[in-house]
Design an enzyme around this catalytic site. Structure first.
Site, PDB file in Angstrom:
ATOM      1  N   TYR A 154       0.829  -1.218   0.000  1.00 49.19           N
ATOM      2  CA  TYR A 154       0.000   0.000   0.000  1.00 49.19           C
ATOM      3  C   TYR A 154       0.861   1.265   0.000  1.00 49.19           C
ATOM      4  O   TYR A 154       0.584   2.226  -0.718  1.00 49.19           O
ATOM      5  CB  TYR A 154      -0.904  -0.048   1.232  1.00 49.19           C
ATOM      6  N   LYS A 158       0.861   4.150  -2.785  1.00 52.58           N
ATOM      7  CA  LYS A 158       0.480   5.531  -2.469  1.00 52.58           C
ATOM      8  C   LYS A 158       1.624   6.514  -2.727  1.00 52.58           C
ATOM      9  O   LYS A 158       1.371   7.685  -3.056  1.00 52.58           O
ATOM     10  CB  LYS A 158      -0.021   5.614  -1.022  1.00 52.58           C
TER      11      LYS A 158
HETATM   12  P1  NAP Z   1     -13.356   2.156   1.486  1.00 49.49           P
HETATM   13  O1  NAP Z   1     -14.377   2.642   2.447  1.00 49.49           O
HETATM   14  O2  NAP Z   1     -12.794   0.784   1.654  1.00 49.49           O
HETATM   15  O3  NAP Z   1     -13.932   2.345   0.008  1.00 49.49           O
HETATM   16  C1  NAP Z   1     -13.175   1.969  -1.110  1.00 49.49           C
HETATM   17  C2  NAP Z   1     -14.106   1.770  -2.274  1.00 49.49           C
HETATM   18  O4  NAP Z   1     -13.311   1.380  -3.422  1.00 49.49           O
HETATM   19  C3  NAP Z   1     -15.121   0.646  -2.035  1.00 49.49           C
HETATM   20  O5  NAP Z   1     -16.411   1.069  -2.388  1.00 49.49           O
HETATM   21  C4  NAP Z   1     -14.606  -0.472  -2.923  1.00 49.49           C
HETATM   22  O6  NAP Z   1     -15.602  -1.319  -3.445  1.00 49.49           O
HETATM   23  C5  NAP Z   1     -13.996   0.323  -4.070  1.00 49.49           C
HETATM   24  N1  NAP Z   1     -13.102  -0.512  -4.864  1.00 49.49           N
HETATM   25  C6  NAP Z   1     -12.177  -1.399  -4.422  1.00 49.49           C
HETATM   26  N2  NAP Z   1     -11.568  -2.004  -5.450  1.00 49.49           N
HETATM   27  C7  NAP Z   1     -12.115  -1.499  -6.573  1.00 49.49           C
HETATM   28  C8  NAP Z   1     -11.913  -1.738  -7.955  1.00 49.49           C
HETATM   29  N3  NAP Z   1     -10.996  -2.628  -8.396  1.00 49.49           N
HETATM   30  N4  NAP Z   1     -12.654  -1.060  -8.863  1.00 49.49           N
HETATM   31  C9  NAP Z   1     -13.581  -0.158  -8.445  1.00 49.49           C
HETATM   32  N5  NAP Z   1     -13.823   0.117  -7.146  1.00 49.49           N
HETATM   33  C10 NAP Z   1     -13.099  -0.548  -6.225  1.00 49.49           C
HETATM   34  O7  NAP Z   1     -12.074   3.130   1.464  1.00 49.49           O
HETATM   35  P2  NAP Z   1     -11.868   4.648   1.924  1.00 49.49           P
HETATM   36  O8  NAP Z   1     -11.328   4.630   3.301  1.00 49.49           O
HETATM   37  O9  NAP Z   1     -13.044   5.462   1.590  1.00 49.49           O
HETATM   38  O10 NAP Z   1     -10.642   5.033   0.971  1.00 49.49           O
HETATM   39  C11 NAP Z   1     -10.797   5.700  -0.276  1.00 49.49           C
HETATM   40  C12 NAP Z   1      -9.412   6.042  -0.815  1.00 49.49           C
HETATM   41  O11 NAP Z   1      -8.715   6.848   0.149  1.00 49.49           O
HETATM   42  C13 NAP Z   1      -8.533   4.815  -1.065  1.00 49.49           C
HETATM   43  O12 NAP Z   1      -7.726   5.042  -2.203  1.00 49.49           O
HETATM   44  C14 NAP Z   1      -7.676   4.765   0.187  1.00 49.49           C
HETATM   45  O13 NAP Z   1      -6.467   4.094  -0.042  1.00 49.49           O
HETATM   46  C15 NAP Z   1      -7.479   6.245   0.461  1.00 49.49           C
HETATM   47  N6  NAP Z   1      -7.123   6.548   1.846  1.00 49.49           N
HETATM   48  C16 NAP Z   1      -7.947   6.205   2.888  1.00 49.49           C
HETATM   49  C17 NAP Z   1      -7.553   6.508   4.188  1.00 49.49           C
HETATM   50  C18 NAP Z   1      -8.406   6.171   5.389  1.00 49.49           C
HETATM   51  O14 NAP Z   1      -7.936   6.374   6.524  1.00 49.49           O
HETATM   52  N7  NAP Z   1      -9.606   5.680   5.241  1.00 49.49           N
HETATM   53  C19 NAP Z   1      -6.321   7.136   4.428  1.00 49.49           C
HETATM   54  C20 NAP Z   1      -5.516   7.447   3.347  1.00 49.49           C
HETATM   55  C21 NAP Z   1      -5.928   7.159   2.050  1.00 49.49           C
HETATM   56  P3  NAP Z   1     -16.105  -2.629  -2.619  1.00 49.49           P
HETATM   57  O15 NAP Z   1     -16.899  -2.076  -1.504  1.00 49.49           O
HETATM   58  O16 NAP Z   1     -16.925  -3.387  -3.602  1.00 49.49           O
HETATM   59  O17 NAP Z   1     -14.876  -3.347  -2.187  1.00 49.49           O
END
Ligand code: NAP
Length: 253
Positions: A154, A158
């Site tokens: 990851y 990133k």
């Molecule tokens: P999340 O709640 O897990 O949501 C991620 C979404 O991406 C889910 O709806 C998932 O679908 C979808 N997804 C996964 N694989 C996919 C694919 N191959 N094609 C299309 N859609 C796909 O994550 P989040 O926390 O909102 O994170 C969103 C972004 O922010 C990510 O890039 C993450 O790395 C980044 N981020 C998050 C955090 C944090 O603390 N949460 C911190 C830094 C960066 P499914 O539900 O079907 O799996």
């Protein structure tokens, strides 16, 4: 721009978490939003919230790591909503493990969704933006780009998103297209809830422990990230490109 002058945005991973908050925010900013996720059915809630508030939105099912699905999705969005001029590469997964236990599959899966997914989506959308001489690309990086135990896959993805973003800014600037990255710290979503579960902690306790280490003494909410994406996606941000903003409640560099 769509016929009625409304800009069209695509938000990948828009079914929940940061992607859902971003979809709602860009719609509130006046854009038509393609809410794209693995399964179109999971986008229904986000789409209903947008249309219920008087906006335009389309649920699109596609795996961002699959070339054919990405091409078909971009074409469908252009036909049904209008040519996309805003792209938020947000879809993401985690497959955490220490290096010595990490499998080939878990490494490839994470790089495949984040980096390859952002590449495929951006390549599929760039022609619409070049034709319009206008575009806004926003990529989701992370504070993990600076290194994080248990996340060699990851953190590499990133950090890669930041280099990808800067190169897009250099190549596409001449066409009126900007590219920027948002790097969140701890945001309360299903992704961080999954991390809590993996290490055997309740999500409330996990958030409290994280908040105590964050200068503003709280964890982030999806809307904290959507606010910054909204700025990068706006016309007003046209002279800001190739930048990374950490949205982490404190300084990271
Ligand atoms: P999340 O709640 O897990 O949501 C991620 C979404 O991406 C889910 O709806 C998932 O679908 C979808 N997804 C996964 N694989 C996919 C694919 N191959 N094609 C299309 N859609 C796909 O994550 P989040 O926390 O909102 O994170 C969103 C972004 O922010 C990510 O890039 C993450 O790395 C980044 N981020 C998050 C955090 C944090 O603390 N949460 C911190 C830094 C960066 P499914 O539900 O079907 O799996």
């Amino acid at each position: 721009m769509a016929q009625d002058g409304q800009r069209v945005a695509i938000v990948t991973g828009g079914a929940r978490g940061i992607g859902a908050a971003t979809s709602r925010r860009l719609a509130a900013d006046g854009m038509a939003v393609a809410v794209l996720d693995l399964d179109a059915a999971t986008c229904a809630g986000t789409v209903a919230e947008i249309t219920g508030a008087g906006g335009r939105a389309l649920a699109v099912g596609a795996d961002v790591s699959k070339t054919d699905q990405v091409r078909a999705a971009a074409e469908r969005i252009a036909a049904e909503l209008g040519p996309p001029s805003v792209l938020v590469n947000n879809a993401g997964i985690i497959r955490d493990n220490l290096l010595f236990k990490m499998t080939d599959e878990d490494f490839d899966a994470v790089l495949g969704v984040h980096l390859r997914g952002a590449f495929l989506m951006t390549r599929a959308c760039q022609q619409f933006m070049v034709d319009a001489k206008y575009g806004r690309i926003v990529n989701l990086s992370s504070s993990s780009a600076l290194g994080n135990r248990g996340q060699v896959n990851y953190s590499a993805a990133k950090a890669g998103m930041q280099g990808f973003t800067k190169t897009l800014a250099i190549e596409l600037g001449q066409f009126g297209i900007t590219a920027n990255a948002v790097a969140p710290g701890f945001i309360a979503t299903d992704m961080t809830a999954a991390t809590a579960a993996r290490i055997g902690m309740g999500f409330e306790d996990f958030q409290k422990a994280a908040a105590s280490q964050i200068p503003v003494r709280r964890v982030g909410q999806p809307e904290d990230v959507a606010n910054v994406i909204s700025f990068f996606a706006s016309e007003a941000a046209g002279f800001v490109s190739g930048q990374v903003i950490y949205v982490a409640g404190g300084p990271l560099c």
